[in-house]
Design an enzyme around this catalytic site. Structure first.
Site, PDB file in Angstrom:
ATOM      1  N   GLU A  33     -19.461  21.557 -14.367  1.00  0.00           N
ATOM      2  CA  GLU A  33     -19.135  22.978 -14.473  1.00  0.00           C
ATOM      3  C   GLU A  33     -20.403  23.751 -14.820  1.00  0.00           C
ATOM      4  O   GLU A  33     -21.096  23.411 -15.768  1.00  0.00           O
ATOM      5  CB  GLU A  33     -18.054  23.208 -15.541  1.00  0.00           C
ATOM      6  CG  GLU A  33     -17.720  24.667 -15.798  1.00  0.00           C
ATOM      7  CD  GLU A  33     -17.292  25.437 -14.550  1.00  0.00           C
ATOM      8  OE1 GLU A  33     -16.310  25.041 -13.895  1.00  0.00           O
ATOM      9  OE2 GLU A  33     -17.969  26.436 -14.209  1.00  0.00           O
ATOM     10  N   ARG A  35     -20.412  27.229 -15.344  1.00  0.00           N
ATOM     11  CA  ARG A  35     -20.164  28.309 -16.314  1.00  0.00           C
ATOM     12  C   ARG A  35     -20.478  27.828 -17.724  1.00  0.00           C
ATOM     13  O   ARG A  35     -20.425  26.628 -17.991  1.00  0.00           O
ATOM     14  CB  ARG A  35     -18.660  28.654 -16.317  1.00  0.00           C
ATOM     15  CG  ARG A  35     -18.234  29.734 -15.394  1.00  0.00           C
ATOM     16  CD  ARG A  35     -16.728  29.948 -15.638  1.00  0.00           C
ATOM     17  NE  ARG A  35     -16.044  30.315 -14.415  1.00  0.00           N
ATOM     18  CZ  ARG A  35     -15.871  31.565 -14.015  1.00  0.00           C
ATOM     19  NH1 ARG A  35     -16.293  32.551 -14.736  1.00  0.00           N
ATOM     20  NH2 ARG A  35     -15.256  31.810 -12.870  1.00  0.00           N
ATOM     21  N   LEU A  38     -15.534  26.057 -20.143  1.00  0.00           N
ATOM     22  CA  LEU A  38     -14.640  25.382 -19.202  1.00  0.00           C
ATOM     23  C   LEU A  38     -13.413  26.273 -18.917  1.00  0.00           C
ATOM     24  O   LEU A  38     -13.205  27.276 -19.576  1.00  0.00           O
ATOM     25  CB  LEU A  38     -14.214  24.039 -19.789  1.00  0.00           C
ATOM     26  CG  LEU A  38     -15.369  23.065 -20.099  1.00  0.00           C
ATOM     27  CD1 LEU A  38     -14.859  21.821 -20.832  1.00  0.00           C
ATOM     28  CD2 LEU A  38     -16.080  22.654 -18.810  1.00  0.00           C
ATOM     29  N   GLY A  40     -12.569  27.600 -15.759  1.00  0.00           N
ATOM     30  CA  GLY A  40     -12.620  28.261 -14.452  1.00  0.00           C
ATOM     31  C   GLY A  40     -12.210  29.726 -14.478  1.00  0.00           C
ATOM     32  O   GLY A  40     -12.174  30.370 -15.536  1.00  0.00           O
ATOM     33  N   GLY A 178      -4.728  47.355  -2.553  1.00  0.00           N
ATOM     34  CA  GLY A 178      -3.948  46.127  -2.428  1.00  0.00           C
ATOM     35  C   GLY A 178      -2.829  46.045  -3.455  1.00  0.00           C
ATOM     36  O   GLY A 178      -3.086  46.036  -4.660  1.00  0.00           O
ATOM     37  N   GLY A 180      -0.916  43.552  -4.123  1.00  0.00           N
ATOM     38  CA  GLY A 180      -0.581  42.149  -4.356  1.00  0.00           C
ATOM     39  C   GLY A 180      -0.480  41.897  -5.853  1.00  0.00           C
ATOM     40  O   GLY A 180      -0.394  42.836  -6.658  1.00  0.00           O
ATOM     41  N   VAL A 181      -0.524  40.625  -6.218  1.00  0.00           N
ATOM     42  CA  VAL A 181      -0.320  40.246  -7.623  1.00  0.00           C
ATOM     43  C   VAL A 181      -1.383  40.873  -8.536  1.00  0.00           C
ATOM     44  O   VAL A 181      -1.068  41.471  -9.570  1.00  0.00           O
ATOM     45  CB  VAL A 181      -0.371  38.710  -7.765  1.00  0.00           C
ATOM     46  CG1 VAL A 181       0.072  38.294  -9.133  1.00  0.00           C
ATOM     47  CG2 VAL A 181       0.466  38.055  -6.712  1.00  0.00           C
ATOM     48  N   HIS A 443      24.826  31.795 -25.248  1.00  0.00           N
ATOM     49  CA  HIS A 443      25.004  33.243 -25.318  1.00  0.00           C
ATOM     50  C   HIS A 443      24.467  33.750 -26.647  1.00  0.00           C
ATOM     51  O   HIS A 443      24.720  33.115 -27.679  1.00  0.00           O
ATOM     52  CB  HIS A 443      26.492  33.591 -25.200  1.00  0.00           C
ATOM     53  CG  HIS A 443      26.758  35.051 -25.380  1.00  0.00           C
ATOM     54  ND1 HIS A 443      26.495  35.968 -24.388  1.00  0.00           N
ATOM     55  CD2 HIS A 443      27.241  35.745 -26.445  1.00  0.00           C
ATOM     56  CE1 HIS A 443      26.817  37.171 -24.822  1.00  0.00           C
ATOM     57  NE2 HIS A 443      27.272  37.074 -26.064  1.00  0.00           N
TER      58      HIS A 443
HETATM   59  P1  NAI Z   1      -2.843  39.256  -2.459  1.00  0.00           P
HETATM   60  O1  NAI Z   1      -3.078  38.500  -1.220  1.00  0.00           O
HETATM   61  O2  NAI Z   1      -1.730  38.885  -3.374  1.00  0.00           O
HETATM   62  O3  NAI Z   1      -2.654  40.820  -2.100  1.00  0.00           O
HETATM   63  C1  NAI Z   1      -3.641  41.558  -1.410  1.00  0.00           C
HETATM   64  C2  NAI Z   1      -3.013  42.815  -0.851  1.00  0.00           C
HETATM   65  O4  NAI Z   1      -4.040  43.654  -0.307  1.00  0.00           O
HETATM   66  C3  NAI Z   1      -2.030  42.536   0.283  1.00  0.00           C
HETATM   67  O5  NAI Z   1      -0.822  43.172  -0.020  1.00  0.00           O
HETATM   68  C4  NAI Z   1      -2.742  43.143   1.510  1.00  0.00           C
HETATM   69  O6  NAI Z   1      -1.827  43.635   2.466  1.00  0.00           O
HETATM   70  C5  NAI Z   1      -3.582  44.261   0.892  1.00  0.00           C
HETATM   71  N1  NAI Z   1      -4.733  44.679   1.700  1.00  0.00           N
HETATM   72  C6  NAI Z   1      -5.646  43.866   2.320  1.00  0.00           C
HETATM   73  N2  NAI Z   1      -6.585  44.628   2.945  1.00  0.00           N
HETATM   74  C7  NAI Z   1      -6.263  45.925   2.745  1.00  0.00           C
HETATM   75  C8  NAI Z   1      -6.852  47.183   3.151  1.00  0.00           C
HETATM   76  N3  NAI Z   1      -7.972  47.259   3.888  1.00  0.00           N
HETATM   77  N4  NAI Z   1      -6.248  48.346   2.765  1.00  0.00           N
HETATM   78  C9  NAI Z   1      -5.107  48.289   1.999  1.00  0.00           C
HETATM   79  N5  NAI Z   1      -4.528  47.145   1.590  1.00  0.00           N
HETATM   80  C10 NAI Z   1      -5.098  45.972   1.956  1.00  0.00           C
HETATM   81  O7  NAI Z   1      -4.259  39.222  -3.213  1.00  0.00           O
HETATM   82  P2  NAI Z   1      -4.670  39.474  -4.720  1.00  0.00           P
HETATM   83  O8  NAI Z   1      -3.683  40.334  -5.434  1.00  0.00           O
HETATM   84  O9  NAI Z   1      -6.073  39.931  -4.649  1.00  0.00           O
HETATM   85  O10 NAI Z   1      -4.597  38.040  -5.372  1.00  0.00           O
HETATM   86  C11 NAI Z   1      -5.441  36.992  -4.892  1.00  0.00           C
HETATM   87  C12 NAI Z   1      -4.869  35.644  -5.182  1.00  0.00           C
HETATM   88  O11 NAI Z   1      -4.847  35.389  -6.577  1.00  0.00           O
HETATM   89  C13 NAI Z   1      -3.460  35.506  -4.667  1.00  0.00           C
HETATM   90  O12 NAI Z   1      -3.369  34.303  -3.951  1.00  0.00           O
HETATM   91  C14 NAI Z   1      -2.616  35.463  -5.902  1.00  0.00           C
HETATM   92  O13 NAI Z   1      -1.493  34.629  -5.728  1.00  0.00           O
HETATM   93  C15 NAI Z   1      -3.568  34.912  -6.957  1.00  0.00           C
HETATM   94  N6  NAI Z   1      -3.191  35.455  -8.250  1.00  0.00           N
HETATM   95  C16 NAI Z   1      -2.034  35.040  -8.844  1.00  0.00           C
HETATM   96  C17 NAI Z   1      -1.613  35.570 -10.026  1.00  0.00           C
HETATM   97  C18 NAI Z   1      -0.334  35.117 -10.596  1.00  0.00           C
HETATM   98  O14 NAI Z   1       0.160  34.076 -10.213  1.00  0.00           O
HETATM   99  N7  NAI Z   1       0.270  35.868 -11.502  1.00  0.00           N
HETATM  100  C19 NAI Z   1      -2.386  36.595 -10.728  1.00  0.00           C
HETATM  101  C20 NAI Z   1      -3.554  36.976 -10.011  1.00  0.00           C
HETATM  102  C21 NAI Z   1      -3.926  36.412  -8.826  1.00  0.00           C
END
Ligand code: NAI
Length: 464
Positions: A33, A35, A38, A40, A178, A180-181, A443
């Site tokens: 590693e 960093r 440890l 990641g 984005g 996403g998550v 409950h």
């Molecule tokens: P993601 O893949 O979940 O979401 C990215 C989003 O950005 C998508 O909805 C996509 O349609 C949008 N997007 C892409 N290009 C774009 C554009 N040019 N304009 C507008 N929207 C656009 O990716 P995210 O949130 O960055 O997460 C990355 C990874 O990390 C994922 O695989 C996720 O599962 C993981 N992660 C998991 C967590 C958890 O389990 N709680 C927490 C943080 C990350």
């Protein structure tokens, strides 16, 4: 030069869990590693720090919105952002030193530095080259770049998830690219801290691929919490001045280019596998067409004695998926039978309410022509949830219409990320919804909502 049974490259959840299991199974093990600490991405700049900030800001939200109605009167707490970051750093430190302790306890050598693989069976770290019967690559992932958008975490205007954990101050206006998550978790943090948060998303729903009912409810709840969404919008670039960012986007429905001003722009448009500097090209390691390391059913690459797990191979980029692969490949290397059930890997979003899913979605099953039954129960009918201001959301269970076997589940509501595991275990055992429905649930607990959804797959829920 030292000689090992296994050298693991990368000490994230995949790598360090793999190292512990290898050591437990009697293999002489080292982990590389580069960093300083440890754990990641997950422990240092991902899952753990974001959960600390989500927790602290959830407390603030509770104080601001729900304390008075419960008879807790007085001024809401004010935010000391530097102290909140110090708390987050303390949580990181406790976790990363915990992993270091586990390495020592299990007699795993930590080779400090960045690794390369000069030839099969050899790992170079700094000036030292070590021999290994087997090598496991667990080098993880990094945020993927968006054309026209230059991330500069130091400058702090256009940042990725790492930069968003270290902002010098809470921005007035934040644009998240984005939905996403990462975008929704960190967007929630800053919205609760008082930032005006606008999320720009290319697709028409949040969290692409998730259950449609959950997507709709989730977006509605987040809007109520103050987040603004611009959906169906492709970000084409970000311009910056000394202090601000200008996000340019085009709606898919057409029209002129639009723009949004922000103090901070968070780019959260996905992550990509990271294996830079390992020398995979020279070794002839096969990649998939998406740039992941190609592996077989036992996580073996096409190079003898070289394995790969976690974000750097295909599958969901989730810490727990990497951990499972880490344990399984260790078993394989020890001559046992490692196994991961990819059909039962939960996904959780740690907002309030939490969102958790497992298995197939209703839509995907219907698209395959499967006859399914859906049982749904709203948390509004759950006494415990109402007692803690968390009556929004639901549990949804999808079963095979003939056999009643559970095929998937989605939960949005209190402790969804913990509740989902009852259904994961049920799926691992091939259980039917009736099995869950016939199990006595204490409950008052949130888990009664899971039982009610299971009952709804049969003769009906009681409290709806
Ligand atoms: P993601 O893949 O979940 O979401 C990215 C989003 O950005 C998508 O909805 C996509 O349609 C949008 N997007 C892409 N290009 C774009 C554009 N040019 N304009 C507008 N929207 C656009 O990716 P995210 O949130 O960055 O997460 C990355 C990874 O990390 C994922 O695989 C996720 O599962 C993981 N992660 C998991 C967590 C958890 O389990 N709680 C927490 C943080 C990350």
């Amino acid at each position: 030069m030292a000689s090992y049974d296994v050298i693991i490259i990368g000490a994230g959840p995949g790598g360090y869990v793999c190292a512990i299991r290898c050591a437990q199974l009697g293999l002489k093990t080292a982990i590389v590693e580069g960093r300083e600490t440890l754990g990641g991405t997950c422990l240092n700049v991902g899952c753990i720090p974001s959960k600390a900030l989500l927790h602290a800001t959830h407390m603030l939200h509770e104080a601001e919105h729900n304390f008075a109605s419960m008879g807790l009167k007085g001024k809401s707490p004010s935010v000391d952002w530097d102290q909140m970051k110090a708390y987050k750093d303390d949580v990181i430190g406790q976790n990363t030193s915990g992993v270091e302790f586990l390495m020592k306890k299990n007699k795993v050598d930590w080779l400090k530095g960045w690794a390369s693989i000069p030839e099969a069976g050899k790992v170079k770290v700094g000036d030292d080259t070590h021999e290994a019967k087997n090598i496991v690559i667990a080098s993880g992932s990094v945020p993927s770049a968006l054309p026209g958008v230059e991330v500069d975490n130091e400058k702090g205007i256009v940042v990725d998830s790492t930069g968003a954990l270290e902002l010098p101050k809470v921005p007035k206006k934040m644009v998240v690219i984005g939905a996403g998550v990462i975008g929704l978790e960190l967007g929630s943090v800053y919205a609760r801290l008082g930032a005006e948060v606008t999320v720009v998303e290319y697709m028409d729903a949040v969290c692409p691929g998730m259950d449609k009912d959950v997507q709709r409810t989730f977006k509605r709840i987040l809007e109520k919490q103050g987040l603004t969404f611009i959906m169906g919008a492709a970000v084409q670039g970000v311009e910056t001045t000394k202090t601000k960012g200008k996000v340019k986007y085009q709606l898919k429905s057409g029209g002129d280019e639009n723009q949004l001003d922000a103090d901070v722009v968070l780019v959260a448009t996905g992550r990509k596998p990271y294996a830079d500097g390992l020398g995979l090209d020279a070794l002839g390691v096969k990649l998939t067409d998406r740039g992941q390391i190609a592996t077989d059913g036992h996580w073996a690459t096409n190079v003898n004695g070289l394995y790969a797990i976690g974000d750097v191979i295909e599958g969901p980029m989730l810490a727990h998926k990497a951990e499972d692969e880490g344990m399984a490949v260790a078993e394989v290397l020890a001559g046992k039978h490692g196994h991961v059930n990819y059909g039962v890997i939960p996904g959780v979003v740690y907002t309030t309410p939490e969102v958790a899913t497992v298995g197939a979605t209703e839509d995907a099953l219907k698209a395959e022509g499967r006859r399914v039954k859906v049982g749904k129960f709203n948390f509004m009918g759950n006494g415990r949830a109402k007692a803690v201001h968390q009556g929004e959301g639901f549990v949804k269970i999808i079963t095979d219409a003939e056999t009643d076997r559970i095929l998937g589940a989605a939960i949005i509501g209190p402790s969804a990320g913990d509740l989902i595991h009852e259904l994961c275990v049920a799926m691992e055992f091939g259980a039917s919804a009736e099995d869950v429905a016939l199990t006595c649930h204490a409950h008052p607990t949130y888990s009664e909502a899971v039982r009610e959804a299971a009952l709804a797959c049969g003769d009906g829920a009681i409290h709806s």
